[in-house]
Scaffold this active site. Structure first.
Site, PDB file in Angstrom:
ATOM      1  N   GLU A 118       0.842  -1.226   0.000  1.00 24.33           N
ATOM      2  CA  GLU A 118       0.000   0.000   0.000  1.00 24.33           C
ATOM      3  C   GLU A 118       0.871   1.268   0.000  1.00 24.33           C
ATOM      4  OE1 GLU A 118      -2.819  -1.443  -0.310  1.00 24.33           O
ATOM      5  OE2 GLU A 118      -4.203   0.238  -0.465  1.00 24.33           O
TER       6      GLU A 118
HETATM    7  C1  LIG Z   1       1.990  -9.230   0.630  1.00 27.41           C
HETATM    8  C2  LIG Z   1       1.941  -8.188  -0.443  1.00 27.41           C
HETATM    9  C3  LIG Z   1       0.721  -7.824  -0.984  1.00 27.41           C
HETATM   10  C4  LIG Z   1       0.657  -6.868  -1.994  1.00 27.41           C
HETATM   11  N1  LIG Z   1      -0.564  -6.569  -2.505  1.00 27.41           N
HETATM   12  C5  LIG Z   1      -0.649  -5.723  -3.562  1.00 27.41           C
HETATM   13  C6  LIG Z   1      -1.896  -5.445  -4.181  1.00 27.41           C
HETATM   14  O1  LIG Z   1      -2.938  -5.941  -3.742  1.00 27.41           O
HETATM   15  N2  LIG Z   1      -1.910  -4.619  -5.240  1.00 27.41           N
HETATM   16  C7  LIG Z   1      -0.776  -4.050  -5.741  1.00 27.41           C
HETATM   17  O2  LIG Z   1      -0.842  -3.321  -6.712  1.00 27.41           O
HETATM   18  N3  LIG Z   1       0.426  -4.291  -5.164  1.00 27.41           N
HETATM   19  C8  LIG Z   1       0.523  -5.102  -4.090  1.00 27.41           C
HETATM   20  N4  LIG Z   1       1.760  -5.341  -3.523  1.00 27.41           N
HETATM   21  C9  LIG Z   1       2.938  -4.680  -4.067  1.00 27.41           C
HETATM   22  C10 LIG Z   1       3.427  -3.553  -3.175  1.00 27.41           C
HETATM   23  O3  LIG Z   1       2.525  -2.464  -3.189  1.00 27.41           O
HETATM   24  C11 LIG Z   1       4.840  -3.157  -3.645  1.00 27.41           C
HETATM   25  O4  LIG Z   1       5.708  -4.238  -3.367  1.00 27.41           O
HETATM   26  C12 LIG Z   1       5.316  -1.886  -2.974  1.00 27.41           C
HETATM   27  O5  LIG Z   1       4.543  -0.772  -3.370  1.00 27.41           O
HETATM   28  C13 LIG Z   1       6.792  -1.574  -3.276  1.00 27.41           C
HETATM   29  O6  LIG Z   1       7.024  -1.606  -4.647  1.00 27.41           O
HETATM   30  P1  LIG Z   1       8.200  -2.526  -5.220  1.00 27.41           P
HETATM   31  O7  LIG Z   1       8.108  -3.879  -4.585  1.00 27.41           O
HETATM   32  O8  LIG Z   1       8.130  -2.434  -6.709  1.00 27.41           O
HETATM   33  O9  LIG Z   1       9.513  -1.871  -4.663  1.00 27.41           O
HETATM   34  P2  LIG Z   1      10.435  -0.756  -5.374  1.00 27.41           P
HETATM   35  O10 LIG Z   1       9.571   0.322  -5.969  1.00 27.41           O
HETATM   36  O11 LIG Z   1      11.418  -1.457  -6.236  1.00 27.41           O
HETATM   37  O12 LIG Z   1      11.163  -0.142  -4.103  1.00 27.41           O
HETATM   38  C14 LIG Z   1      12.296  -0.759  -3.475  1.00 27.41           C
HETATM   39  C15 LIG Z   1      12.787   0.161  -2.374  1.00 27.41           C
HETATM   40  O13 LIG Z   1      13.150   1.444  -2.924  1.00 27.41           O
HETATM   41  C16 LIG Z   1      12.389   2.471  -2.308  1.00 27.41           C
HETATM   42  N5  LIG Z   1      12.026   3.489  -3.275  1.00 27.41           N
HETATM   43  C17 LIG Z   1      11.427   3.315  -4.502  1.00 27.41           C
HETATM   44  N6  LIG Z   1      11.197   4.506  -5.089  1.00 27.41           N
HETATM   45  C18 LIG Z   1      11.647   5.454  -4.236  1.00 27.41           C
HETATM   46  C19 LIG Z   1      11.691   6.885  -4.267  1.00 27.41           C
HETATM   47  N7  LIG Z   1      11.189   7.580  -5.290  1.00 27.41           N
HETATM   48  N8  LIG Z   1      12.240   7.529  -3.228  1.00 27.41           N
HETATM   49  C20 LIG Z   1      12.722   6.841  -2.156  1.00 27.41           C
HETATM   50  N9  LIG Z   1      12.709   5.495  -2.053  1.00 27.41           N
HETATM   51  C21 LIG Z   1      12.180   4.820  -3.076  1.00 27.41           C
HETATM   52  C22 LIG Z   1      11.145   1.782  -1.767  1.00 27.41           C
HETATM   53  O14 LIG Z   1      10.568   2.539  -0.705  1.00 27.41           O
HETATM   54  C23 LIG Z   1      11.723   0.452  -1.317  1.00 27.41           C
HETATM   55  O15 LIG Z   1      12.340   0.606  -0.055  1.00 27.41           O
HETATM   56  C24 LIG Z   1       1.841  -6.270  -2.481  1.00 27.41           C
HETATM   57  C25 LIG Z   1       3.072  -6.626  -1.935  1.00 27.41           C
HETATM   58  C26 LIG Z   1       3.138  -7.564  -0.934  1.00 27.41           C
HETATM   59  C27 LIG Z   1       4.486  -7.921  -0.357  1.00 27.41           C
END
Ligand SMILES: Cc1cc2nc3c(=O)[nH]c(=O)nc-3n(C[C@H](O)[C@H](O)[C@H](O)COP(=O)(O)OP(=O)(O)OC[C@H]3O[C@@H](n4cnc5c(N)ncnc54)[C@H](O)[C@@H]3O)c2cc1C
Length: 182
Positions: free
Chosen positions: A162
């Site tokens: 989220e």
């Molecule tokens: C159990 C679970 C359920 C989920 N359910 C859903 C769902 O129902 N629907 C859905 O759409 N998604 C869902 N997700 C996905 C979740 O929303 C994403 O994993 C999350 O938003 C982080 O995105 P990412 O994994 O691509 O990480 P990335 O975007 O690759 O980020 C990796 C790290 O870099 C940091 N980072 C990235 N961009 C920036 C920035 N601009 N400035 C500073 N730091 C940054 C992040 O904070 C994080 O620490 C789910 C994930 C899990 C684990």
């Protein structure tokens, strides 16, 4: 790692045709609609995380009253009292932020900074509270004999899904800088 009662999978959508009658909201405005949805859903996640923090705190408090170490109950050791006091203090602050953000939504005036702050603070509180609860349970905290290790694993995702904690901070910063208007 956690939330094992909830299936998580990636979904890819390619060349999907959506008939007009199935369109939700306005065409090409999906991003902004989703951002408004997050104002509410993030408060839902804050509530889940708050509940986990309270559950871990209540179990740790009960255990600290029952378990005796070095001749007295854990709760009479100041190091344990401080952990429980910090858990209680953070939970009360997370509760107030979550309730305020929810009250603004119910009043028709959602505030993205407060929704983000509630989600950010409640999820970090849940991680700290479940971490300290495991510590208070000692070896049993790490064992599956008690359910406290599950709280610890389940709470961890709170700062990731989220919108991560980093993204919540970006939203708060943009609102206070006047870059996001609502
Ligand atoms: C159990 C679970 C359920 C989920 N359910 C859903 C769902 O129902 N629907 C859905 O759409 N998604 C869902 N997700 C996905 C979740 O929303 C994403 O994993 C999350 O938003 C982080 O995105 P990412 O994994 O691509 O990480 P990335 O975007 O690759 O980020 C990796 C790290 O870099 C940091 N980072 C990235 N961009 C920036 C920035 N601009 N400035 C500073 N730091 C940054 C992040 O904070 C994080 O620490 C789910 C994930 C899990 C684990």
């Amino acid at each position: 790692m956690g939330l094992n009662c909830h299936d998580t999978a990636e979904i890819y959508l390619r060349n999907v045709f959506v008939p007009e009658e199935n369109l939700i909201g306005t065409e090409n405005a999906g991003f902004y609609q989703l951002m408004r949805f997050f104002n509410e859903s993030r408060v839902g996640v804050a509530s889940i995380q708050l509940g986990m923090a309270i559950g871990a705190y209540e179990r740790a408090l009960e255990y600290a009253k029952q378990r005796t170490a070095f001749g007295k109950p854990l709760i009479e050791h100041q190091a344990i009292q401080f952990k429980l006091a910090d858990m209680w203090k953070d939970i009360e602050a997370a509760r107030l932020l979550t309730y305020k953000a929810a009250w603004l939504i119910d009043s028709g005036k959602p505030n993205p900074a407060l929704s983000s702050a509630a989600k950010l603070f409640a999820s970090e509180t849940a991680i700290k509270a479940t971490y300290e609860a495991v510590q208070i349970f000692g070896g049993y905290g790490y064992s599956k004999e008690y359910d406290i290790e599950r709280y610890y694993r389940d709470a961890r995702v709170g700062t990731i899904y989220e919108g991560t904690s980093e993204i919540q901070r970006l939203i708060i910063a943009r609102v206070i800088a006047g870059k996001i208007r609502f």
